[in-house]
Structures are given as structure tokens and as C-alpha cells.
Design a protein around this motif. Structure first.
Motif, PDB file in Angstrom:
ATOM      1  N   TYR A  69       0.880  -1.106  -0.131  1.00  0.00           N
ATOM      2  CA  TYR A  69       0.033   0.004   0.121  1.00  0.00           C
ATOM      3  C   TYR A  69       0.866   1.212  -0.029  1.00  0.00           C
ATOM      4  CZ  TYR A  69       1.094   0.639   5.109  1.00  0.00           C
ATOM      5  OH  TYR A  69       1.370   0.622   6.239  1.00  0.00           O
ATOM      6  N   SER A  70       0.456   2.416  -0.466  1.00  0.00           N
ATOM      7  CA  SER A  70       0.937   3.647  -0.721  1.00  0.00           C
ATOM      8  C   SER A  70       0.016   4.756  -0.156  1.00  0.00           C
ATOM      9  CB  SER A  70       1.561   3.944  -1.862  1.00  0.00           C
ATOM     10  OG  SER A  70       0.545   3.841  -2.797  1.00  0.00           O
ATOM     11  N   LYS A  71       0.536   5.776   0.450  1.00  0.00           N
ATOM     12  CA  LYS A  71      -0.443   7.026   0.843  1.00  0.00           C
ATOM     13  C   LYS A  71      -0.073   8.157   0.229  1.00  0.00           C
ATOM     14  CE  LYS A  71      -2.240   8.904   4.984  1.00  0.00           C
ATOM     15  NZ  LYS A  71      -2.239   8.868   6.655  1.00  0.00           N
ATOM     16  N   ASP A  72      -0.851   8.916  -0.143  1.00  0.00           N
ATOM     17  CA  ASP A  72      -0.922  10.201  -0.789  1.00  0.00           C
ATOM     18  C   ASP A  72      -1.234  11.152   0.375  1.00  0.00           C
ATOM     19  OD1 ASP A  72      -1.277  12.814  -2.086  1.00  0.00           O
ATOM     20  OD2 ASP A  72      -1.817  11.945  -3.895  1.00  0.00           O
ATOM     21  N   GLU A  73      -0.038  11.881   0.784  1.00  0.00           N
ATOM     22  CA  GLU A  73      -0.232  12.794   2.261  1.00  0.00           C
ATOM     23  C   GLU A  73      -1.207  14.051   1.707  1.00  0.00           C
ATOM     24  OE1 GLU A  73       0.551  11.909   5.060  1.00  0.00           O
ATOM     25  OE2 GLU A  73       1.921  10.221   4.724  1.00  0.00           O
ATOM     26  N   LYS A  74      -1.297  14.487   0.532  1.00  0.00           N
ATOM     27  CA  LYS A  74      -1.994  15.635   0.139  1.00  0.00           C
ATOM     28  C   LYS A  74      -3.518  15.193   0.090  1.00  0.00           C
ATOM     29  CE  LYS A  74       1.669  17.740  -2.716  1.00  0.00           C
ATOM     30  NZ  LYS A  74       2.152  18.309  -3.966  1.00  0.00           N
ATOM     31  N   THR A  75      -3.857  14.024  -0.338  1.00  0.00           N
ATOM     32  CA  THR A  75      -5.251  13.921  -0.437  1.00  0.00           C
ATOM     33  C   THR A  75      -5.994  12.891   0.571  1.00  0.00           C
ATOM     34  OG1 THR A  75      -4.889  11.715  -1.795  1.00  0.00           O
ATOM     35  CG2 THR A  75      -5.153  14.053  -2.927  1.00  0.00           C
ATOM     36  N   ASN A  76      -4.786  12.433   1.569  1.00  0.00           N
ATOM     37  CA  ASN A  76      -5.136  11.425   2.675  1.00  0.00           C
ATOM     38  C   ASN A  76      -6.028  10.087   1.974  1.00  0.00           C
ATOM     39  OD1 ASN A  76      -4.899  11.056   5.215  1.00  0.00           O
ATOM     40  ND2 ASN A  76      -7.158  11.579   5.619  1.00  0.00           N
ATOM     41  N   GLU A  77      -5.377   9.742   0.779  1.00  0.00           N
ATOM     42  CA  GLU A  77      -5.982   8.452   0.343  1.00  0.00           C
ATOM     43  C   GLU A  77      -4.837   7.499   0.364  1.00  0.00           C
ATOM     44  OE1 GLU A  77      -7.535   8.914  -3.649  1.00  0.00           O
ATOM     45  OE2 GLU A  77      -9.001  10.595  -3.058  1.00  0.00           O
TER      46      GLU A  77
END
Length: 324
Positions: free
Chosen positions: A304-312
Motif C-alpha cells: 500500500y501507498s499513501k498520498d499525504e496531500k489527498t489522505n488517500e
């Protein structure tokens, strides 16, 4: 001695004593100036005041009982000099009841926020889970205690055989007299009711299906046929969320992730439908999001990976097999 204004406030909030009510009657009979100003302000607060004959009779009966004017004393009551004052108070009582009944209270707990406990007008308690809301009148009607639920909540209902407690969701209706139970009814997820104590009636209005549940029983709704199934369960597991515990017992990963989204206030994407059908048995108490995701990733073999800007968060199957 309390002022008329203080007594009236207690009467409005339902905390007036028998002595308070008698003082109000005396004040009405004497045409008390301060009470007259209070009445004028309250009556003027509603221009669309409508009554129902049944509700009028209920209000009269309730207030007569509160004042000690039972059926045995009704004839004598009509001869009292203060009869007109009592009728004025009955009218005010009805006015306040109808005004409160038409006031709808909605309490919502957003995803990622703290689980909230609410005390209803009858003293019943509700614990509202993440991403859920309830709506109910400030005063319940004389016939029933009815509210609407979106999402998941646990109810501890005060017993009152004369006023059934009814929960309406988008899929199910739940009817009880006094018990404790959990209702799980999110959109696009399997709906269920789990009973901890007492007896519960669950119905599906569209198909007219209906079943009764007792302690440690759970209802399952088939969304296609509208049929209801009864299964044995451990009610403690179904309400573990009240103690900030995520507990999954043979649950598909897709539904597990929806629970994780609501608890932590994130969005999780997983395009792999096969991965979402993986079965999960796990329990997490106050664990950080990364700990939960790492554990689920190990069990079902995904990255899994997380986009810190979109919180997705995005999940994808791990191309490498786990080493046993």
C-alpha cells in the motif's frame, strides 16, 4: 421562595415539582403580571400552532395525573375556582409538547472523529459509531419513541411497554420495548442487528419480512430477496467498537477496509476485486493506522501507498508470495 420565572423554566424543562405546578396555578388564577409576560412571549413564539384531538386528550390526562386530579376527583375538579387556571396550564403543556415534538435533533459523528454517546428524551442511551448519525424529536410522541439511523449505533433502551422504541434505517426497521442491541446499516454494506439483552423485532418494509431476536442472535438481510436470516453470534464482538476496538471475524477485506476508513478518516482504494474478498480475523485496540494496514497487508499479501496531500491510500496485490 423561587420566582415565577424560575418555576416556569423548570416546568418547560419537565423538572417542575408538584409544588411548582400548584404555584403556577395560583399565579394564573391571580393573573400574575410576570407570568402574563412569560405566557405572551411563549405563545407568540409559534404562529402555526396546530393540535390533534388525541394529543389534546393525552396532554389533559397527563397533566391531570401530575396534579393529582385523577378520575375519582374529576367531578370535584370541575367545581374548583381554579378550574380555568388548570385548563390554561393544560393548553400550555400541550403547546410546549407540540413545539418540542416538531423540533428534530440530528447528531452526526464524522469519519475519524470520536464515538459519541447521547441520552435520548426518555433516558435511553445511544453510542454513535464513526460515519453515522441519528435524528429524533426533542420530545417523543405519546404512542411511540421513533428515530432515524444512518450507519451504525448501539442502543440501551429504557423499558416502556406503552411506548415501543422504533428505529428506522434505509433498509430495516427495528422495534423494541426495552433492551440493548447494535444496528449496522451503512449504504452498500450488509445490514445486521445484534442483540445483547432482551428481545428485538427486525423487519424489512419492502418485503414484509420480519423476525424476532434474543440475546446473542443476529439478523442478516439478503439485499436481493429482502429475506431476513437469524444466526447465533457473540454479541460482545459485534459491539467491540464502543470501546474503540476494531474486531473482525471472518469478514471480507472489502468490508474491513470500510470500517478502517470510517475509524481513521481516510479513503482507501483497491482496484483488485479478488483481493477484497479475502477473509479477515483480527482485533485492533487503539492501534495506529499504519499498524493496522501493515498487519492486514501481511495477512492478505498486498502493498500500500499513501498520498499525504489527498489522505488517500491505495492497495495493490504483492507480486511476491509471502515466505512461510
Amino acid at each position: 421562595m423561587a420566582s415565577i420565572k424560575e418555576i416556569w423554566k423548570r416546568y418547560q424543562s419537565g423538572k417542575a415539582t408538584s409544588k411548582d405546578k400548584k404555584e403556577l396555578i395560583k399565579a394564573i388564577d391571580k393573573k400574575d403580571a410576570e407570568l402574563d409576560r412569560i405566557f405572551t412571549a411563549d405563545w407568540g413564539a409559534s404562529k402555526d400552532f396546530k393540535t390533534d384531538p388525541d394529543e389534546i386528550e393525552h396532554a389533559k390526562k397527563r397533566l391531570l395525573e401530575e396534579l393529582g386530579l385523577t378520575k375519582k376527583r374529576k367531578r370535584a375538579f370541575h367545581g374548583y375556582r381554579i378550574a380555568a387556571s388548570v385548563l390554561v396550564l393544560i393548553g400550555l403543556s400541550l403547546f410546549l409538547y407540540l413545539r418540542n415534538r416538531d423540533t428534530i435533533i440530528t447528531i452526526e459523528v464524522a469519519s475519524g472523529k470520536t464515538i459519541e454517546q447521547v441520552v435520548l428524551p426518555d433516558g435511553s442511551k445511544v453510542w454513535i459509531n464513526h460515519g453515522s448519525s441519528i435524528s429524533y424529536p426533542k420530545d417523543f410522541s405519546p404512542e411511540s419513541r421513533r428515530l432515524q439511523l444512518v450507519g451504525n449505533a448501539f442502543f440501551d433502551v429504557v423499558r416502556d411497554p406503552s411506548k415501543p422504541f422504533i428505529i428506522e434505517t434505509g433498509k430495516l426497521h427495528v422495534k423494541v420495548l426495552g433492551t440493548s442491541f447494535d444496528v449496522y446499516c451503512y449504504d452498500d454494506e450488509p445490514s445486521s442487528v445484534t442483540v445483547q439483552t432482551g428481545k428485538v423485532e427486525v423487519s424489512h418494509p419492502q418485503s414484509n419480512a420480519k423476525i424476532q431476536l434474543i440475546k446473542n442472535e443476529r439478523s442478516l438481510l439478503d439485499p436481493k430477496s429482502g429475506t431476513l436470516q437469524k444466526v447465533k453470534t457473540d454479541s460482545g464482538m459485534g459491539i467491540a467498537w464502543r470501546n474503540n476496538v476494531l474486531q473482525f471475524e471472518n469478514m471480507e477485506l472489502g468490508q474491513v477496509l470500510k470500517n478502517v476508513e470510517r475509524k481513521y478518516g481516510v479513503k482507501i482504494n483497491c482496484p483488485d476485486t479478488l483481493l477484497l474478498k479475502s477473509r479477515i480475523r483480527a482485533r485492533y485496540k487503539n492501534e495506529p493506522l499504519d499498524t493496522v494496514l501493515s498487519d492486514l497487508a501481511f495477512m492478505t499479501n498486498f502493498d500500500y501507498s499513501k498520498d499525504e496531500k489527498t489522505n488517500e491510500i491505495t492497495l495493490k496485490p504483492n507480486p511476491y508470495e509471502k515466505i512461510e
